[in-house]
Scaffold this active site. Structure first.
Site, PDB file in Angstrom:
ATOM      1  NE  ARG A   1     -32.944  92.283 -22.102  1.00  0.00           N
ATOM      2  CZ  ARG A   1     -31.639  92.334 -21.785  1.00  0.00           C
ATOM      3  NH1 ARG A   1     -30.817  93.136 -22.421  1.00  0.00           N
ATOM      4  NH2 ARG A   1     -31.155  91.563 -20.836  1.00  0.00           N
TER       5      ARG A   1
ATOM      6  CG  HIS B   1     -27.873  91.595 -26.909  1.00  0.00           C
ATOM      7  ND1 HIS B   1     -29.178  91.296 -26.611  1.00  0.00           N
ATOM      8  CD2 HIS B   1     -27.329  92.006 -25.727  1.00  0.00           C
ATOM      9  CE1 HIS B   1     -29.406  91.514 -25.324  1.00  0.00           C
ATOM     10  NE2 HIS B   1     -28.298  91.953 -24.762  1.00  0.00           N
TER      11      HIS B   1
HETATM   12  P1  NDP Z   1     -30.909  98.810 -13.082  1.00  0.00           P
HETATM   13  O1  NDP Z   1     -32.028  97.996 -12.564  1.00  0.00           O
HETATM   14  O2  NDP Z   1     -29.746  99.094 -12.195  1.00  0.00           O
HETATM   15  O3  NDP Z   1     -31.471 100.220 -13.569  1.00  0.00           O
HETATM   16  C1  NDP Z   1     -32.656 100.337 -14.293  1.00  0.00           C
HETATM   17  C2  NDP Z   1     -32.952 101.806 -14.486  1.00  0.00           C
HETATM   18  O4  NDP Z   1     -34.120 101.914 -15.309  1.00  0.00           O
HETATM   19  C3  NDP Z   1     -33.260 102.513 -13.147  1.00  0.00           C
HETATM   20  O5  NDP Z   1     -32.758 103.820 -13.170  1.00  0.00           O
HETATM   21  C4  NDP Z   1     -34.789 102.520 -13.149  1.00  0.00           C
HETATM   22  O6  NDP Z   1     -35.361 103.582 -12.399  1.00  0.00           O
HETATM   23  C5  NDP Z   1     -35.060 102.720 -14.624  1.00  0.00           C
HETATM   24  N1  NDP Z   1     -36.431 102.302 -14.946  1.00  0.00           N
HETATM   25  C6  NDP Z   1     -36.993 101.085 -14.798  1.00  0.00           C
HETATM   26  N2  NDP Z   1     -38.292 101.124 -15.146  1.00  0.00           N
HETATM   27  C7  NDP Z   1     -38.543 102.388 -15.507  1.00  0.00           C
HETATM   28  C8  NDP Z   1     -39.707 103.071 -15.943  1.00  0.00           C
HETATM   29  N3  NDP Z   1     -40.891 102.454 -16.061  1.00  0.00           N
HETATM   30  N4  NDP Z   1     -39.614 104.385 -16.219  1.00  0.00           N
HETATM   31  C9  NDP Z   1     -38.436 105.041 -16.085  1.00  0.00           C
HETATM   32  N5  NDP Z   1     -37.295 104.460 -15.676  1.00  0.00           N
HETATM   33  C10 NDP Z   1     -37.349 103.141 -15.392  1.00  0.00           C
HETATM   34  O7  NDP Z   1     -30.424  98.109 -14.434  1.00  0.00           O
HETATM   35  P2  NDP Z   1     -28.982  98.168 -15.119  1.00  0.00           P
HETATM   36  O8  NDP Z   1     -28.582  99.578 -15.208  1.00  0.00           O
HETATM   37  O9  NDP Z   1     -28.089  97.198 -14.466  1.00  0.00           O
HETATM   38  O10 NDP Z   1     -29.353  97.589 -16.569  1.00  0.00           O
HETATM   39  C11 NDP Z   1     -30.321  98.222 -17.360  1.00  0.00           C
HETATM   40  C12 NDP Z   1     -30.672  97.362 -18.549  1.00  0.00           C
HETATM   41  O11 NDP Z   1     -29.645  97.410 -19.528  1.00  0.00           O
HETATM   42  C13 NDP Z   1     -30.837  95.865 -18.283  1.00  0.00           C
HETATM   43  O12 NDP Z   1     -32.073  95.589 -17.686  1.00  0.00           O
HETATM   44  C14 NDP Z   1     -30.730  95.294 -19.670  1.00  0.00           C
HETATM   45  O13 NDP Z   1     -31.996  95.281 -20.284  1.00  0.00           O
HETATM   46  C15 NDP Z   1     -29.836  96.291 -20.402  1.00  0.00           C
HETATM   47  N6  NDP Z   1     -28.514  95.718 -20.690  1.00  0.00           N
HETATM   48  C16 NDP Z   1     -28.154  95.574 -22.003  1.00  0.00           C
HETATM   49  C17 NDP Z   1     -26.919  95.074 -22.321  1.00  0.00           C
HETATM   50  C18 NDP Z   1     -26.476  94.989 -23.731  1.00  0.00           C
HETATM   51  O14 NDP Z   1     -25.419  94.429 -24.007  1.00  0.00           O
HETATM   52  N7  NDP Z   1     -27.210  95.534 -24.673  1.00  0.00           N
HETATM   53  C19 NDP Z   1     -25.973  94.644 -21.290  1.00  0.00           C
HETATM   54  C20 NDP Z   1     -26.453  94.858 -19.948  1.00  0.00           C
HETATM   55  C21 NDP Z   1     -27.682  95.364 -19.682  1.00  0.00           C
HETATM   56  P3  NDP Z   1     -35.100 103.731 -10.816  1.00  0.00           P
HETATM   57  O15 NDP Z   1     -33.718 104.356 -10.720  1.00  0.00           O
HETATM   58  O16 NDP Z   1     -36.171 104.647 -10.362  1.00  0.00           O
HETATM   59  O17 NDP Z   1     -35.162 102.353 -10.234  1.00  0.00           O
HETATM   60  C1  OXD Z   2     -27.612  91.741 -19.933  1.00  0.00           C
HETATM   61  C2  OXD Z   2     -27.348  91.678 -21.370  1.00  0.00           C
HETATM   62  O1  OXD Z   2     -28.736  92.094 -19.561  1.00  0.00           O
HETATM   63  O2  OXD Z   2     -26.250  91.234 -21.760  1.00  0.00           O
HETATM   64  O3  OXD Z   2     -26.697  91.456 -19.152  1.00  0.00           O
HETATM   65  O4  OXD Z   2     -28.188  92.089 -22.169  1.00  0.00           O
END
Ligand code: NDP
Ligand code: OXD
Length: 309
Positions: free
Chosen positions: A224, A272
């Protein structure tokens, strides 16, 4: 009754028949056609208009048409008692891997430097670099980040990861906490961020942290935009501390026309698109989840509000 809403009416039109086919037992409505808000039990959405949820007294759950739910969690009109369900991968992990792989491969093969050389009419070969010569740090080891880390490992890169909780992952060194992050940064030629936006991660990538990367490193941010201090990034790119950046997400989207990021020679901007929700997969996943709820089974992809993701 299920209310389906995205800001793009064409998209709503494309989704509606798919959801109707997948969930024949439910009635569907769109915002334009919404006659009885008190009948709406579920909302399937991306970018709902402000105040929408407050008008739905029987709301039992909100299904996000995406993985990141930061915008939904910040909503004052959505009661904390209403569960939010998000997409788990749904084809996005493979796309994200491609997006990050593109950046890492460009970095490994010096393509960013060659682009700049081309602009200056310079013919100069750089020493070859192989995947095992490039260390990649992946921030976020969730549904998407772990797939990215594993995919890059399979390509031969030296990968480490960072997550909120400690993880024991076979053959994948991983860190957690602030100290862990500093260790990871010091050993990352490419830092690839696929973190969610949460109160803990907003502003994480500031000047002090970026300065911890080895000289000449690359940043990829596809998590993000609010995780990154864009001015700090420009400063470390201008100073040459960082070699290049590939950015898919921005503090404000669309990226402002006057942002220096658009024209910076070391920056690649994408709108994005790193991992786009795939309609068929999203419908199948949400339908399966709603059917689980109907059968009294626990739903998947439940957002944990206290964690912020
Ligand atoms: P998940 O919830 O499956 O994974 C999130 C990961 O981030 C986990 O490993 C979590 O740790 C880690 N995390 C969260 N908070 C912290 C922190 N404070 N410190 C360290 N690590 C942290 O999410 P997804 O993998 O499904 O998606 C991740 C993000 O990707 C979405 O939230 C979105 O913002 C972004 N995204 C962007 C897209 C794009 O097109 N640009 C498309 C899709 C998603 P833990 O394993 O310990 O829970
Ligand atoms: C998502 C994205 O979070 O597209 O799915 O950014």
């Amino acid at each position: 009754m299920i209310l389906l809403h995205t800001p793009n009416p064409k998209e709503v039109g494309a989704y509606l028949p798919l959801f109707r086919d997948a969930l024949p037992a439910f009635d569907f409505t769109t915002l334009d056609a919404l006659a009885e808000p008190e009948q709406v039990r579920y909302v399937i959405t991306w970018g709902p208009p402000p105040g929408l949820f407050a008008a739905l007294p029987a709301l039992e759950g909100v299904f996000a048409l995406g993985a990141g739910v930061d915008k939904l969690l910040g909503r004052e009109d959505l009661s904390p008692n209403v569960p939010i369900y998000r997409l788990l991968d749904g084809g996005m992990a493979a796309q994200m891997l491609e997006y990050v792989r593109y950046g890492v491969l460009s970095y490994q093969r010096h393509m960013d430097v060659y682009r700049r050389q081309q602009a200056a009419g310079v013919w100069k070969m750089l020493p070859p670099r192989q995947p095992q010569d490039v260390r990649v740090g992946v921030l976020g080891l969730g549904e998407i980040g772990l797939a990215v880390a594993r995919g890059l490992q399979a390509d031969g890169y030296r990968v480490q990861g960072w997550s909120r909780s400690p993880r024991q992952l076979a053959d994948l060194p991983s860190y957690h906490g602030r100290e862990g992050l500093l260790s990871l940064l010091a050993g990352s030629d490419v830092l690839a961020c696929v973190l969610p936006s949460t109160p803990e991660t907003i502003g994480l990538l500031d000047e002090a942290l970026l300065a911890r990367l080895p000289a000449g490193a690359m940043l990829i941010n596809a998590g993000r935009g609010d995780l990154l201090d864009e001015q700090a990034l420009l400063a470390v790119l201008d100073s040459g501390q960082l070699r290049c950046a590939q950015l898919d997400v921005f503090a404000s989207e669309p990226l402002a026309a006057d942002s220096r990021l658009w024209h910076h020679p070391a920056v690649t901007v994408t709108p994005h698109i790193a991992a786009i929700t795939l309609r068929q997969q999203a419908v199948a996943q949400i339908a399966a989840n709603l059917n689980r709820l109907q059968q009294g089974l626990p739903a998947l992809g439940v957002v944990q509000r206290q964690r912020g993701y």
